[in-house]
Design a protein around this motif. Structure first.
Motif, mmCIF file in Angstrom:
data_model
loop_
_atom_site.group_PDB
_atom_site.id
_atom_site.type_symbol
_atom_site.label_atom_id
_atom_site.label_comp_id
_atom_site.label_asym_id
_atom_site.label_seq_id
_atom_site.Cartn_x
_atom_site.Cartn_y
_atom_site.Cartn_z
ATOM 1 N N SER A 56 -51.468 22.832 -61.833
ATOM 2 C CA SER A 56 -52.725 22.466 -62.492
ATOM 3 C C SER A 56 -52.570 21.147 -63.235
ATOM 4 C CB SER A 56 -53.158 23.565 -63.471
ATOM 5 O OG SER A 56 -53.280 24.804 -62.799
ATOM 6 N N GLU A 57 -53.671 20.429 -63.392
ATOM 7 C CA GLU A 57 -53.603 19.081 -63.953
ATOM 8 C C GLU A 57 -53.472 19.073 -65.474
ATOM 9 O OE1 GLU A 57 -57.124 17.025 -62.849
ATOM 10 O OE2 GLU A 57 -58.485 18.376 -63.940
ATOM 11 N N ASP A 58 -53.884 20.154 -66.139
ATOM 12 C CA ASP A 58 -53.727 20.235 -67.581
ATOM 13 C C ASP A 58 -53.703 21.701 -67.998
ATOM 14 O OD1 ASP A 58 -56.443 21.123 -67.698
ATOM 15 O OD2 ASP A 58 -57.148 19.061 -67.908
ATOM 16 N N MET A 59 -53.534 21.925 -69.289
ATOM 17 C CA MET A 59 -53.392 23.288 -69.790
ATOM 18 C C MET A 59 -54.655 24.110 -69.545
ATOM 19 S SD MET A 59 -51.339 25.399 -71.314
ATOM 20 C CE MET A 59 -51.358 26.909 -72.321
ATOM 21 N N ASN A 60 -55.802 23.543 -69.798
ATOM 22 C CA ASN A 60 -57.047 24.289 -69.584
ATOM 23 C C ASN A 60 -57.227 24.678 -68.120
ATOM 24 O OD1 ASN A 60 -58.190 24.460 -72.232
ATOM 25 N ND2 ASN A 60 -58.592 22.261 -72.142
ATOM 26 N N ALA A 61 -56.872 23.770 -67.222
ATOM 27 C CA ALA A 61 -56.957 24.080 -65.792
ATOM 28 C C ALA A 61 -55.958 25.167 -65.419
ATOM 29 C CB ALA A 61 -56.698 22.821 -64.968
ATOM 30 N N GLY A 62 -54.788 25.141 -66.075
ATOM 31 C CA GLY A 62 -53.795 26.179 -65.822
ATOM 32 C C GLY A 62 -54.278 27.548 -66.248
ATOM 33 N N LEU A 63 -54.936 27.609 -67.395
ATOM 34 C CA LEU A 63 -55.476 28.882 -67.876
ATOM 35 C C LEU A 63 -56.535 29.417 -66.915
ATOM 36 C CD1 LEU A 63 -55.805 27.958 -71.661
ATOM 37 C CD2 LEU A 63 -54.120 29.514 -70.643
ATOM 38 N N LYS A 64 -57.402 28.533 -66.435
ATOM 39 C CA LYS A 64 -58.433 28.957 -65.484
ATOM 40 C C LYS A 64 -57.809 29.425 -64.174
ATOM 41 C CE LYS A 64 -62.052 25.891 -67.294
ATOM 42 N NZ LYS A 64 -62.908 24.702 -67.027
ATOM 43 N N ALA A 65 -56.773 28.715 -63.722
ATOM 44 C CA ALA A 65 -56.123 29.083 -62.466
ATOM 45 C C ALA A 65 -55.437 30.438 -62.583
ATOM 46 C CB ALA A 65 -55.110 28.010 -62.070
ATOM 47 N N ALA A 66 -54.771 30.681 -63.713
ATOM 48 C CA ALA A 66 -54.104 31.969 -63.911
ATOM 49 C C ALA A 66 -55.117 33.111 -63.905
ATOM 50 C CB ALA A 66 -53.332 31.950 -65.226
ATOM 51 N N LYS A 67 -56.241 32.907 -64.598
ATOM 52 C CA LYS A 67 -57.279 33.948 -64.639
ATOM 53 C C LYS A 67 -57.850 34.192 -63.243
ATOM 54 C CE LYS A 67 -61.227 35.505 -67.361
ATOM 55 N NZ LYS A 67 -61.849 36.210 -66.229
ATOM 56 N N ALA A 68 -58.058 33.126 -62.492
ATOM 57 C CA ALA A 68 -58.618 33.274 -61.142
ATOM 58 C C ALA A 68 -57.664 34.049 -60.237
ATOM 59 C CB ALA A 68 -58.914 31.900 -60.553
ATOM 60 N N LEU A 69 -56.365 33.776 -60.342
ATOM 61 C CA LEU A 69 -55.389 34.477 -59.512
ATOM 62 C C LEU A 69 -55.388 35.974 -59.812
ATOM 63 C CD1 LEU A 69 -52.472 31.902 -59.739
ATOM 64 C CD2 LEU A 69 -53.660 32.562 -57.644
ATOM 65 N N ILE A 70 -55.520 36.321 -61.091
ATOM 66 C CA ILE A 70 -55.573 37.741 -61.464
ATOM 67 C C ILE A 70 -56.896 38.357 -61.022
ATOM 68 C CG2 ILE A 70 -55.631 39.354 -63.401
ATOM 69 C CD1 ILE A 70 -53.724 37.469 -64.896
ATOM 70 N N ASP A 71 -58.010 37.677 -61.332
ATOM 71 C CA ASP A 71 -59.339 38.226 -61.030
ATOM 72 C C ASP A 71 -59.570 38.411 -59.531
ATOM 73 O OD1 ASP A 71 -59.851 38.282 -63.704
ATOM 74 O OD2 ASP A 71 -61.157 36.510 -63.729
ATOM 75 N N GLN A 72 -58.966 37.551 -58.729
ATOM 76 C CA GLN A 72 -59.123 37.659 -57.284
ATOM 77 C C GLN A 72 -58.181 38.685 -56.657
ATOM 78 O OE1 GLN A 72 -58.637 33.640 -55.832
ATOM 79 N NE2 GLN A 72 -60.265 32.863 -57.167
ATOM 80 N N GLY A 73 -57.377 39.324 -57.489
ATOM 81 C CA GLY A 73 -56.471 40.361 -56.984
ATOM 82 C C GLY A 73 -55.221 39.830 -56.320
ATOM 83 N N LEU A 74 -54.972 38.523 -56.425
ATOM 84 C CA LEU A 74 -53.836 37.936 -55.736
ATOM 85 C C LEU A 74 -52.509 38.287 -56.398
ATOM 86 C CD1 LEU A 74 -55.304 34.405 -54.942
ATOM 87 C CD2 LEU A 74 -55.136 36.399 -53.434
ATOM 88 N N VAL A 75 -52.530 38.517 -57.698
ATOM 89 C CA VAL A 75 -51.286 38.860 -58.393
ATOM 90 C C VAL A 75 -50.900 40.307 -58.105
ATOM 91 C CG1 VAL A 75 -50.105 38.872 -60.610
ATOM 92 C CG2 VAL A 75 -51.895 37.179 -60.167
ATOM 93 N N GLY A 76 -51.893 41.185 -58.139
ATOM 94 C CA GLY A 76 -51.623 42.569 -57.736
ATOM 95 C C GLY A 76 -51.180 42.658 -56.296
ATOM 96 N N ALA A 77 -51.761 41.825 -55.439
ATOM 97 C CA ALA A 77 -51.366 41.806 -54.033
ATOM 98 C C ALA A 77 -49.938 41.311 -53.871
ATOM 99 C CB ALA A 77 -52.325 40.932 -53.232
ATOM 100 N N LYS A 78 -49.511 40.387 -54.734
ATOM 101 C CA LYS A 78 -48.133 39.887 -54.678
ATOM 102 C C LYS A 78 -47.144 41.004 -54.986
ATOM 103 C CE LYS A 78 -46.854 36.470 -53.883
ATOM 104 N NZ LYS A 78 -46.261 35.919 -52.625
#
Length: 347
Positions: free
Chosen positions: A317-339
Motif C-alpha cells: 500500500s502507498e501509505d498507512m491509510n491505504a494499508g488499513l483499508k487494504a487489510a480491512k478489505a482482505l478480511i471482509d472479502q473472506g480472503l484471510v479466512g480462506a488463507k
C-alpha cells in the motif's frame, strides 16, 4: 570437558572489571560447541548466565547468528510473488498478558501476496507464555510433524511457512532447558529474534523490549550484511505487534540509506488506546476465528492496526491509510479466512 570452551568461558565470566568481550569468531566457536554438545552442561549453563551478566555485544551476536544460519534449517520460496519474503522474529517464550497478533498478521500479509515465515517451539522458559505452535494448533493447523521438505511444500503452495524448532532445529532446541535451570533469558533469546531460516534475501522484522537490545540487533545484522533490509519493533511483550496504548517505536534499516526511526500513534488513525488482554487460550482462538469471520471485535481493531502498517511498510500500500483499508478489505472479502483454510488443506 572442552578445554577450548573453558577458555572462552573464562573470558566472559571473569567478573565486572576483568571480563573480556568475545570476537565474532570466538562467539561462533562457542555457539558451535554448545549446539554440538562439545561443552558440558555445567559449562553451557555457566556461559549462559555469565554472558547475560556481562551483556552480549553486536559482534558476539553476529558470531552466534553465523552458526545458527550455518547449522539451522532453511526454506526457499518456489511460489510466485513480487514481494520479498518476510521473516518475523517473535520471542519463543510467548505471551502472557496481551493477545498475540503474529499469526493473524501473517495470514493477512500472505493473503496480500507477501510470503511469510514464522518460527518457534513449544512453551518456553522463563515466561512459559502461549506459543505460536499452540495458537496454530488452536486454529486447526499442526506443523509439528512436518519434515523440512513438507514445510517447504506448504510454504510454496500457500506463502506461509512455520519452522517448528523442536523437530527442524533440535540442536538449538536442546539449549532451551538451560533457561529454566538458570532462571533467566540468556542472550540466545535475542539471537532467536534475528535468526532467519531462509536461504535468500528476506526482510527480517524483529521485536524488542529494551533499547540496548535494538542496538545490538542493528550492530549484529549490519556486521553480517544480511539481511540487507530489516525492521525493529518495540512491540507488545517484545513481539512484532504494534501497541495501541502508546506510540509505536519502529526502526528501519535499508541498503545505502541512513537508519530511519518511525513513530506511529494509534490516535492519529482513529484507534483507541486499548491492548486486548490474553485471558485464556480458548478465548483467543475463538476471537481469532471471529476476526477471520468478519466480526468486529477489539482484536479486529488490533489486527487492522498491525496489518495496515505492515502492508504499507512492505510495499503493498502507498501509505498507512491505504494499508488499513487494504487489510480491512482482505478480511471482509473472506480472503484471510480462506488463507487459513488453504494452509490446513495443504498440511
Amino acid at each position: 570437558m572442552s578445554i577450548a570452551f573453558r577458555e572462552l568461558l573464562k573470558k566472559v565470566g571473569s567478573g565486572t572489571h576483568t571480563h573480556k568481550d568475545l570476537t565474532r569468531e570466538e562467539a561462533a566457536d562457542a555457539t558451535r560447541m554448545m549446539l554440538l554438545g562439545e561443552a558440558t552442561p555445567a559449562q553451557i549453563g555457566a556461559f549462559m548466565i555469565a554472558h547475560r551478566i556481562k551483556r552480549p555485544t553486536g559482534a558476539e551476536l553476529a558470531g552466534m547468528l553465523d552458526i545458527y544460519v550455518e547449522m539451522g534449517p532453511k526454506l526457499t520460496y518456489g511460489g510466485e510473488s513480487k514481494y520479498t519474503p518476510v521473516v518475523f522474529g517473535i520471542p519463543y517464550d510467548g505471551r502472557s498478558r496481551t493477545a498475540p497478533l503474529g499469526i493473524i498478521t501473517a495470514l493477512i500479509l500472505s493473503a496480500a501476496g507477501i510470503p511469510v515465515i514464522l518460527h518457534g517451539g513449544d512453551r518456553t522458559p522463563t515466561k512459559y507464555g502461549i506459543s505460536l505452535t499452540e495458537i496454530w494448533h488452536g486454529l486447526g493447523v499442526d506443523w509439528t510433524n512436518l519434515s523440512l521438505e513438507q514445510v517447504q511444500k506448504v510454504f510454496d503452495a500457500t506463502g506461509v511457512g512455520f519452522v517448528y524448532t523442536p523437530r527442524l532445529f533440535p540442536l538449538a532446541n536442546g539449549l532451551v532447558t538451560y533457561r529454566d535451570q538458570i532462571g533467566k533469558r540468556p542472550p540466545f533469546a535475542t539471537l532467536e529474534l534475528i535468526w532467519h531460516p531462509y536461504a535468500g534475501e528476506a526482510h527480517l522484522i524483529s521485536g524488542f523490549v529494551h533499547p540496548p537490545t535494538e542496538k545490538n540487533i542493528i550492530e549484529a545484522l549490519s556486521m553480517r550484511g544480511t539481511p540487507k533490509t530489516f525492521t525493529t519493533v518495540k512491540g507488545l511483550e517484545g513481539s512484532c505487534d504494534l501497541p495501541r496504548d502508546r506510540t509505536a517505536i519502529i526502526g528501519i534499516v535499508r541498503p545505502d540509506m541512513p537508519f530511519e526511526r518511525l513513530l506511529l500513534s494509534h490516535n492519529d488513525y482513529g484507534f483507541s488506546n486499548y491492548n486486548v488482554p490474553l485471558n485464556s487460550p480458548e478465548e483467543l482462538f475463538d476471537d481469532i476465528h471471529s476476526v477471520l469471520a468478519q466480526k468486529d471485535l477489539e482484536l479486529s481493531q488490533s489486527a487492522l492496526w498491525n496489518a495496515g502498517f505492515y502492508l504499507w511498510h512492505l510495499g503493498v500500500s502507498e501509505d498507512m491509510n491505504a494499508g488499513l483499508k487494504a487489510a480491512k478489505a482482505l478480511i471482509d472479502q473472506g480472503l484471510v479466512g480462506a488463507k487459513l483454510a488453504e494452509i490446513i488443506k495443504a498440511i
